[in-house]
Design a protein around this motif. Structure first.
Motif, PDB file in Angstrom:
ATOM      1  N   PHE A 216       0.880  -1.045  -0.064  1.00 41.18           N
ATOM      2  CA  PHE A 216       0.153   0.118   0.076  1.00 41.18           C
ATOM      3  C   PHE A 216       0.912   1.160   0.022  1.00 41.18           C
ATOM      4  N   ILE A 217       1.740   1.257   0.835  1.00 40.52           N
ATOM      5  CA  ILE A 217       2.870   2.605   0.883  1.00 40.52           C
ATOM      6  C   ILE A 217       3.339   2.543  -0.394  1.00 40.52           C
ATOM      7  N   PHE A 218       4.068   1.484  -0.925  1.00 45.49           N
ATOM      8  CA  PHE A 218       4.584   1.536  -2.405  1.00 45.49           C
ATOM      9  C   PHE A 218       3.751   2.138  -3.566  1.00 45.49           C
ATOM     10  N   TYR A 219       2.479   1.672  -3.609  1.00 49.01           N
ATOM     11  CA  TYR A 219       1.715   2.237  -4.488  1.00 49.01           C
ATOM     12  C   TYR A 219       1.502   3.769  -4.082  1.00 49.01           C
ATOM     13  N   THR A 220       1.159   4.044  -2.798  1.00 52.25           N
ATOM     14  CA  THR A 220       0.804   5.608  -2.569  1.00 52.25           C
ATOM     15  C   THR A 220       2.135   6.430  -2.903  1.00 52.25           C
ATOM     16  N   VAL A 221       3.380   5.850  -2.659  1.00 55.62           N
ATOM     17  CA  VAL A 221       4.504   6.947  -2.970  1.00 55.62           C
ATOM     18  C   VAL A 221       4.744   6.978  -4.547  1.00 55.62           C
ATOM     19  N   LEU A 222       4.634   5.951  -5.230  1.00 55.63           N
ATOM     20  CA  LEU A 222       4.509   5.912  -6.719  1.00 55.63           C
ATOM     21  C   LEU A 222       3.423   6.801  -7.372  1.00 55.63           C
ATOM     22  N   THR A 223       2.415   6.696  -6.896  1.00 53.22           N
ATOM     23  CA  THR A 223       1.386   7.635  -7.545  1.00 53.22           C
ATOM     24  C   THR A 223       1.418   9.186  -7.169  1.00 53.22           C
ATOM     25  N   SER A 224       2.098   9.247  -5.734  1.00 55.13           N
ATOM     26  CA  SER A 224       2.057  10.711  -5.380  1.00 55.13           C
ATOM     27  C   SER A 224       3.046  11.244  -6.077  1.00 55.13           C
ATOM     28  N   ILE A 225       4.160  10.771  -6.412  1.00 56.98           N
ATOM     29  CA  ILE A 225       5.520  11.283  -7.094  1.00 56.98           C
ATOM     30  C   ILE A 225       5.030  12.108  -8.384  1.00 56.98           C
TER      31      ILE A 225
END
Length: 386
Positions: A216-225
């Protein structure tokens, strides 16, 4: 079959293994191991309908004895479930009837029979009164949708869940739905909306049935960047305590995020190269791999160029740790596509930025909208005069 709290739903674990099994970048030795794991998982859950599909698609080899055994077990289990439903309808109350129908729905989900599972969930819903229980049925439908990557089913289920929330519903289920919708948005390339939904759910995450918290954190960081500006990225992601506690466990992710924010472009490219394999082997991100690669490079090149009126191509290549020819080819593609606002002076080896003036653009837009409004008023006045 519902996952226990804190564990991923077994069918989604199987779906990821099936994705890797058909992925061209996974080596043959790994595929042998995956094929055994998939077969064992299918046998242990009596997934005859899924097994037949995989055999017909030449993903697995046919074992007729195993298939016959699974069919016999399914037939026996269905008889027992139908008997329980009949007994509940004759001797017990409405709640017990609903539970008997739900058990049959979960059985069809467990064996991977999509059509019968959806049909039985619909029948179970007709026996359900409470909004919370109806929401749980929608979550079961969403899990079926993500297993089969049926985006039409997922979209309809999300809309249905939102309509149910208008009748009532608790915050825990509302927060869970945000993660499901975020995953749907990410899977359909709406990264901005996905980032916002994921960020809203960081402190209330409980949807372990679809993926672990690290993922979930992996997806959050990737989409936020690729979705947030620098200020928002700092506040919501770089300094977020929930992200800081986990980000170090995910290879390259911390360097990827922090080097971008701190303008350490050489480190960023190194971390980015390390992350590409992870992105490529993710069943939700894989279809958007090339698009995501372009978007990230657009963000990082734009950030670098924003600090300069003009800069030599050599200086930019040195900052990114690449050759002049590489950066020249990269930038020419992005400029031609309208992604970067600059021009290349090849003779002097200089990049000149020509960023659009935000105030001037707003002024022009206001004038255009004003003209449109005046035209509408004139047309309306003619109608009124008549």
């Amino acid at each position: 079959m519902e996952a226990e709290e804190g564990t991923q739903q077994p069918q989604l674990v199987l779906a990821h293994k099936l994705f890797l099994l058909t992925h061209p970048d996974v080596d043959d030795i790994e595929k042998v191991r995956l094929r055994d794991e998939v077969f064992n998982s299918i046998i242990s859950n009596d997934m005859a309908p899924l097994y037949e599909t995989l055999v017909s698609n030449k993903v697995l080899n046919l074992d007729q004895k195993a298939l016959d055994s699974m069919r016999a077990k399914i037939e026996d289990e269905l008889k027992k479930l139908d008997e329980k439903i009949a007994d509940a309808e004759e001797n017990l109350g409405e709640s017990e009837v609903r539970e008997a129908h739900l058990a049959k729905s979960l059985f069809f989900i467990r064996i991977g029979d999509k059509e019968k599972a959806l049909e039985q969930l619909k029948l179970t819903e007709s026996k359900t009164v409470a909004v919370g229980q109806k929401m749980d049925l929608v979550f079961h439908t969403l899990l079926i949708g993500f297993f089969h990557m049926d985006f039409n089913l997922i979209s309809k289920s999300i809309d249905k869940a939102k309509n149910l929330f208008e009748e009532g519903g608790d915050w825990e289920r509302k927060n869970r739905l945000k993660v499901y919708e975020g995953l749907y948005c990410m899977s359909t390339r709406n990264f901005k909306k996905a980032a916002n939904l994921f960020l809203d759910s960081i402190s209330t995450f409980t949807t372990y049935e679809i993926f672990p918290y690290d993922t979930f954190i992996f997806y959050t960081v990737l989409t936020s960047i690729i979705s947030l500006d620098r200020v928002s990225l700092k506040q919501k992601v770089v300094d977020a305590p929930e992200i800081l506690t986990v980000i170090g466990k995910i290879p390259y992710l911390s360097d990827f995020l922090n080097s971008l924010y701190e303008c350490q472009y050489k480190s960023f490219f190194s971390a980015f190269a390390g992350l590409t394999e992870h992105i490529k082997l993710d069943r939700y991100l894989h279809p958007h791999f090339r698009y995501y690669m372009r978007e990230v490079r657009t963000v990082v090149y734009s950030q670098f160029l924003e600090a300069y009126k003009s800069v030599t191509i050599e200086a930019m290549a040195k900052a990114f740790g690449v050759t002049v020819d590489f950066i020249d080819l990269e930038l020419s593609r992005f400029i031609a596509a309208g992604k970067l606002h600059c021009k290349i002076d090849k003779v002097s080896g200089v990049l000149e930025t020509n960023r659009p003036d935000a105030k001037n653009a707003l002024y022009q837009a206001t004038i255009k909208q004003g003209d449109f409004l005046l035209n509408r008023i004139q047309k309306l006045s003619r109608v009124i005069d008549l």
